[in-house]
Each structure stands twice: as C-alpha cells, then as structure tokens.
Design a protein around this motif. Structure first.
Motif, PDB file in Angstrom:
ATOM      1  N   PHE A  81       0.747  -1.108  -0.092  1.00 47.51           N
ATOM      2  CA  PHE A  81       0.066  -0.034   0.167  1.00 47.51           C
ATOM      3  C   PHE A  81       0.922   1.280   0.062  1.00 47.51           C
ATOM      4  CE2 PHE A  81      -1.709   3.522   2.426  1.00 47.51           C
ATOM      5  CZ  PHE A  81      -3.111   3.860   1.705  1.00 47.51           C
ATOM      6  N   PHE A  82       2.001   1.203   0.911  1.00 44.72           N
ATOM      7  CA  PHE A  82       2.909   2.617   0.849  1.00 44.72           C
ATOM      8  C   PHE A  82       3.494   2.798  -0.257  1.00 44.72           C
ATOM      9  CE2 PHE A  82       5.989  -0.437   2.107  1.00 44.72           C
ATOM     10  CZ  PHE A  82       7.151   0.224   1.638  1.00 44.72           C
ATOM     11  N   GLN A  83       3.844   1.895  -1.055  1.00 45.23           N
ATOM     12  CA  GLN A  83       4.461   2.152  -2.332  1.00 45.23           C
ATOM     13  C   GLN A  83       3.340   2.636  -3.188  1.00 45.23           C
ATOM     14  OE1 GLN A  83       5.688  -2.177  -2.495  1.00 45.23           O
ATOM     15  NE2 GLN A  83       7.990  -1.327  -2.432  1.00 45.23           N
ATOM     16  N   ARG A  84       2.286   2.206  -3.176  1.00 44.68           N
ATOM     17  CA  ARG A  84       1.322   2.878  -4.349  1.00 44.68           C
ATOM     18  C   ARG A  84       0.913   4.161  -3.725  1.00 44.68           C
ATOM     19  NH1 ARG A  84      -0.244  -1.560  -7.130  1.00 44.68           N
ATOM     20  NH2 ARG A  84      -0.278  -3.519  -6.345  1.00 44.68           N
ATOM     21  N   ALA A  85       0.858   4.608  -2.438  1.00 42.43           N
ATOM     22  CA  ALA A  85       0.467   5.721  -1.910  1.00 42.43           C
ATOM     23  C   ALA A  85       1.365   7.077  -2.074  1.00 42.43           C
ATOM     24  CB  ALA A  85       0.126   5.549  -0.429  1.00 42.43           C
ATOM     25  N   VAL A  86       2.723   6.781  -2.426  1.00 43.38           N
ATOM     26  CA  VAL A  86       3.628   7.620  -2.444  1.00 43.38           C
ATOM     27  C   VAL A  86       3.405   8.685  -3.670  1.00 43.38           C
ATOM     28  CG1 VAL A  86       6.199   8.254  -2.794  1.00 43.38           C
ATOM     29  CG2 VAL A  86       5.307   6.558  -1.016  1.00 43.38           C
ATOM     30  N   PRO A  87       3.267   8.260  -4.844  1.00 43.48           N
ATOM     31  CA  PRO A  87       2.945   9.140  -5.938  1.00 43.48           C
ATOM     32  C   PRO A  87       1.772  10.044  -5.691  1.00 43.48           C
ATOM     33  CG  PRO A  87       3.370   6.761  -6.815  1.00 43.48           C
ATOM     34  CD  PRO A  87       3.364   6.934  -5.428  1.00 43.48           C
ATOM     35  N   LEU A  88       0.566   9.436  -5.011  1.00 40.36           N
ATOM     36  CA  LEU A  88      -0.445  10.134  -4.917  1.00 40.36           C
ATOM     37  C   LEU A  88      -0.403  11.427  -3.472  1.00 40.36           C
ATOM     38  CD1 LEU A  88      -3.604  10.783  -4.831  1.00 40.36           C
ATOM     39  CD2 LEU A  88      -4.177   9.049  -3.027  1.00 40.36           C
ATOM     40  N   LEU A  89       0.547  10.893  -2.676  1.00 42.13           N
ATOM     41  CA  LEU A  89       1.092  11.639  -1.639  1.00 42.13           C
ATOM     42  C   LEU A  89       1.770  12.951  -2.155  1.00 42.13           C
ATOM     43  CD1 LEU A  89       1.475  12.742   1.361  1.00 42.13           C
ATOM     44  CD2 LEU A  89       3.489  11.299   1.143  1.00 42.13           C
ATOM     45  N   GLU A  90       2.662  12.877  -3.281  1.00 45.92           N
ATOM     46  CA  GLU A  90       3.388  13.812  -3.957  1.00 45.92           C
ATOM     47  C   GLU A  90       2.380  14.763  -4.624  1.00 45.92           C
ATOM     48  OE1 GLU A  90       6.178  11.515  -6.348  1.00 45.92           O
ATOM     49  OE2 GLU A  90       7.307  11.186  -4.501  1.00 45.92           O
ATOM     50  N   ILE A  91       1.500  14.218  -5.325  1.00 50.25           N
ATOM     51  CA  ILE A  91       0.751  15.129  -6.063  1.00 50.25           C
ATOM     52  C   ILE A  91      -0.140  15.829  -4.886  1.00 50.25           C
ATOM     53  CG2 ILE A  91      -1.267  13.550  -6.265  1.00 50.25           C
ATOM     54  CD1 ILE A  91      -1.775  14.548  -9.282  1.00 50.25           C
ATOM     55  N   LEU A  92      -0.561  15.541  -4.021  1.00 48.01           N
ATOM     56  CA  LEU A  92      -1.294  16.159  -2.792  1.00 48.01           C
ATOM     57  C   LEU A  92      -0.241  17.232  -2.453  1.00 48.01           C
ATOM     58  CD1 LEU A  92      -3.237  13.353  -1.077  1.00 48.01           C
ATOM     59  CD2 LEU A  92      -4.357  14.748  -2.717  1.00 48.01           C
ATOM     60  N   GLU A  93       0.741  16.959  -1.944  1.00 44.20           N
ATOM     61  CA  GLU A  93       1.509  18.053  -1.504  1.00 44.20           C
ATOM     62  C   GLU A  93       2.194  19.034  -2.551  1.00 44.20           C
ATOM     63  OE1 GLU A  93       4.169  15.203   1.765  1.00 44.20           O
ATOM     64  OE2 GLU A  93       4.959  15.324  -0.135  1.00 44.20           O
ATOM     65  N   ARG A  94       2.262  18.624  -3.837  1.00 44.24           N
ATOM     66  CA  ARG A  94       2.654  19.660  -4.805  1.00 44.24           C
ATOM     67  C   ARG A  94       1.386  20.491  -5.107  1.00 44.24           C
ATOM     68  NH1 ARG A  94       5.600  15.644  -8.842  1.00 44.24           N
ATOM     69  NH2 ARG A  94       7.401  15.362  -7.648  1.00 44.24           N
ATOM     70  N   SER A  95       0.218  19.937  -4.925  1.00 44.78           N
ATOM     71  CA  SER A  95      -1.000  20.779  -5.169  1.00 44.78           C
ATOM     72  C   SER A  95      -1.308  21.768  -4.253  1.00 44.78           C
ATOM     73  CB  SER A  95      -2.380  19.818  -5.616  1.00 44.78           C
ATOM     74  OG  SER A  95      -1.972  19.134  -6.595  1.00 44.78           O
ATOM     75  N   LEU A  96      -0.923  21.075  -2.861  1.00 44.01           N
ATOM     76  CA  LEU A  96      -1.432  22.258  -1.732  1.00 44.01           C
ATOM     77  C   LEU A  96      -0.173  23.450  -1.987  1.00 44.01           C
ATOM     78  CD1 LEU A  96      -2.302  22.959   0.976  1.00 44.01           C
ATOM     79  CD2 LEU A  96      -0.771  21.676   2.047  1.00 44.01           C
TER      80      LEU A  96
END
Length: 106
Positions: A81-96
């Motif tokens: 799960f954590f490996q799949r979640a990292v790209p999503l985390l990155e897009i959320l952080e960049r968007s913020l």
C-alpha cells in the motif's frame, strides 16, 4: 478500469481502479463516486491522513518481514500500500504548495 488523479501542479497519477478506490477510502472519499475533488482546503487533512496510513503500512510490512525472515518464500512479494500511496502523496503535496485542487475520475 483506471482512476486518474489530476492537478495542474503535477503530472497525472494513474492507478488501477481497485488501488485507487482503496486510496479514496483511506482519504474519506466515497470510492463509488466516478469522479471527485480534493479542494485546496481539504489537502492538509488528506496529506496528514495519507502520511499516517503510509507509516502504519510500513510498520506492518516491517513486522511481516521480521515474522517471515526465516521462512523460504518466492521472490517478488508484490507492491505494498505505502508504495502505491507515495505518488498520490506527492501530487497532494505539490497541489497544496501551488494551491491547486486535485481531481479524480474513471
């Protein structure tokens, strides 16, 4: 099918539907909805929630690895799960950072 997370702040994050719905569930969104949005105001909470889920999954994976250390097993244990979640985390952080919402759709 695929779920695509989009933001002007980053490239698209594309996931298989099963994995994308798991992410949406963790983030408190209805996975049955064919499309949706994380507003700029929702991003800090989504980021914190996803970071917590990633940390929890990493700890679970470490415990699992320790328990299976002496057992013979085939290579290629799959993607966590954590490996799949990292790209999503990155897009959320960049968007913020850039103050853009993140949308998703099938």
């Amino acid at each position: 099918m695929l779920i695509i997370f989009k933001s002007p702040a980053s490239g698209d994050v594309i996931m298989f539907e099963k994995n994308g719905k798991e992410m949406l569930t963790v983030l408190g969104k209805d996975p049955a909805e064919p499309k949706g949005i994380f507003t700029v105001e929702q991003l800090p909470s989504a980021i914190a929630t996803l970071k917590e889920a990633i940390a929890t999954d990493k700890a679970r994976q470490a415990e699992k690895a320790d328990a299976e250390e002496n057992e013979a097993k085939p290579a290629g244990g799959g993607v966590a799960f954590f490996q799949r979640a990292v790209p999503l985390l990155e897009i959320l952080e960049r968007s913020l950072k850039d103050k853009h919402p993140v949308t998703w759709g099938i």
